[in-house]
Design an enzyme around this catalytic site. Structure first.
Site, PDB file in Angstrom:
ATOM      1  N   ASP A  23       0.799  -1.252   0.000  1.00  0.00           N
ATOM      2  CA  ASP A  23       0.000   0.000   0.000  1.00  0.00           C
ATOM      3  C   ASP A  23       0.823   1.289   0.000  1.00  0.00           C
ATOM      4  OD1 ASP A  23      -1.892  -1.955   0.212  1.00  0.00           O
ATOM      5  OD2 ASP A  23      -2.769  -1.293   2.087  1.00  0.00           O
ATOM      6  N   GLU A  71      -4.602  -0.734  -1.334  1.00  0.00           N
ATOM      7  CA  GLU A  71      -5.924  -0.875  -0.712  1.00  0.00           C
ATOM      8  C   GLU A  71      -6.877  -0.150  -1.649  1.00  0.00           C
ATOM      9  OE1 GLU A  71      -6.088  -0.154   3.490  1.00  0.00           O
ATOM     10  OE2 GLU A  71      -8.272  -0.198   3.529  1.00  0.00           O
ATOM     11  N   LYS A 128      -6.490  -4.803  -3.173  1.00  0.00           N
ATOM     12  CA  LYS A 128      -7.076  -5.580  -2.076  1.00  0.00           C
ATOM     13  C   LYS A 128      -8.148  -4.749  -1.359  1.00  0.00           C
ATOM     14  CE  LYS A 128      -3.404  -4.506   1.288  1.00  0.00           C
ATOM     15  NZ  LYS A 128      -4.228  -3.625   2.118  1.00  0.00           N
ATOM     16  N   LYS A 131      -7.609  -5.218   4.689  1.00  0.00           N
ATOM     17  CA  LYS A 131      -6.305  -4.810   5.208  1.00  0.00           C
ATOM     18  C   LYS A 131      -5.248  -5.839   4.839  1.00  0.00           C
ATOM     19  CE  LYS A 131      -8.218  -1.212   7.085  1.00  0.00           C
ATOM     20  NZ  LYS A 131      -8.222   0.031   6.276  1.00  0.00           N
ATOM     21  N   THR A 157       0.426   0.606   6.613  1.00  0.00           N
ATOM     22  CA  THR A 157       1.077   0.989   7.838  1.00  0.00           C
ATOM     23  C   THR A 157       1.451  -0.289   8.604  1.00  0.00           C
ATOM     24  OG1 THR A 157      -1.038   1.147   9.046  1.00  0.00           O
ATOM     25  CG2 THR A 157      -0.220   3.153   8.026  1.00  0.00           C
ATOM     26  N   CYS A 161      -2.089  -2.785   7.677  1.00  0.00           N
ATOM     27  CA  CYS A 161      -2.057  -3.663   6.503  1.00  0.00           C
ATOM     28  C   CYS A 161      -0.801  -4.522   6.417  1.00  0.00           C
ATOM     29  CB  CYS A 161      -2.234  -2.826   5.234  1.00  0.00           C
ATOM     30  SG  CYS A 161      -3.918  -2.191   5.113  1.00  0.00           S
ATOM     31  N   GLN A 201       8.641 -14.562  20.763  1.00  0.00           N
ATOM     32  CA  GLN A 201       8.379 -16.007  20.912  1.00  0.00           C
ATOM     33  C   GLN A 201       9.012 -16.812  19.786  1.00  0.00           C
ATOM     34  OE1 GLN A 201       4.217 -16.789  22.503  1.00  0.00           O
ATOM     35  NE2 GLN A 201       3.947 -14.748  21.626  1.00  0.00           N
TER      36      GLN A 201
END
Ligand code: C5J
Length: 221
Positions: A23, A71, A128, A131, A157, A161, A201
């Site tokens: 985007d 977007e 798209k 998002k 951002t 997205c 993780q």
């Protein structure tokens, strides 16, 4: 290719890796677009353009596959749920006419990728409505046809997205790396939090690295 990343080295074969720029369109980065109508300072996003342009140039020179997303909604807004259109009470809603044409509508001037990162012939451009880059698009099929298993992300951002697209990709089995200086948010603390979430993780969503690490890996090829 071995890219010095966190939480550990990102290993990706160049021919199986796509650069995905999310985007980088005028609606988010230039004054007068959707980003600004939501009350954001778009200058923050403009700052990543030079680093992103340098990555795009190096990636093209290496012969890697490039994917750009926008977007974008259909002109009749049939792919824009009212919940999305009405959210947040912006000055201009999706489909309204702004200084760069209709907000977030495909084909409008504001919906184009910024000139500095304009797609070249042969590169994939995905419009798209959501998002995430996989929702209601042909992206997965295009990546499959090109034998892609690894994705390197940049764009805007970070926490909306970009992160949504990375999570969608991760769930589909792609190994994903985010270039830290080629992504930005209207809220810098959200960018930092998203980067930390992605690589927490043991890389629960993926890896992150500065673009210098990608340049280094490409030079070593
Ligand atoms: C937003 C995006 N923030 N590209 N879109 O609405 O992140």
């Amino acid at each position: 290719m071995q890219i010095d990343a966190q939480p550990f080295t990102f290993t990706c074969p160049l021919e199986k890796t796509a650069l995905v720029l999310i985007d980088m369109q005028r609606d988010f980065i230039e004054p007068g677009g959707f980003g600004e109508t939501l009350g954001n300072n778009v200058a923050l996003l403009e700052a990543i353009v030079p680093a992103t342009q340098a990555v795009l140039k190096a990636w093209r020179a290496a012969g890697g596959l490039v994917v750009h997303t926008r977007e974008a909604h259909r002109a009749d807004l049939s792919d824009c749920p009212p919940a999305k259109r009405n959210r947040g009470n912006p000055k201009l809603r999706i489909g309204d006419v702004g200084p760069m044409g209709r907000i977030l509508v495909a084909g409008e001037p504001g919906n184009q990728i910024i000139a500095a990162l304009a797609p070249e012939p042969g590169e994939i451009v995905i419009d798209k409505p959501g998002k995430g880059a996989f929702y209601a698009t042909g992206l997965q099929e295009m990546l499959r046809k090109n034998g892609i298993s690894h994705l390197i992300f940049g764009g805007v951002t970070t926490e909306v997205c970009v992160q949504t697209s990375m999570r969608e990709a991760n769930d589909r089995g792609y190994d994903c790396l985010l270039l830290e200086d080629c992504t930005e948010s209207y809220f810098p603390h959200f960018k930092q939090a998203a980067i930390e979430m992605i690589r927490a993780q043991g890389g629960i969503v993926g890896w992150t690295a500065p673009s210098a690490a990608l340049h280094h890996a490409l030079q070593a090829q």
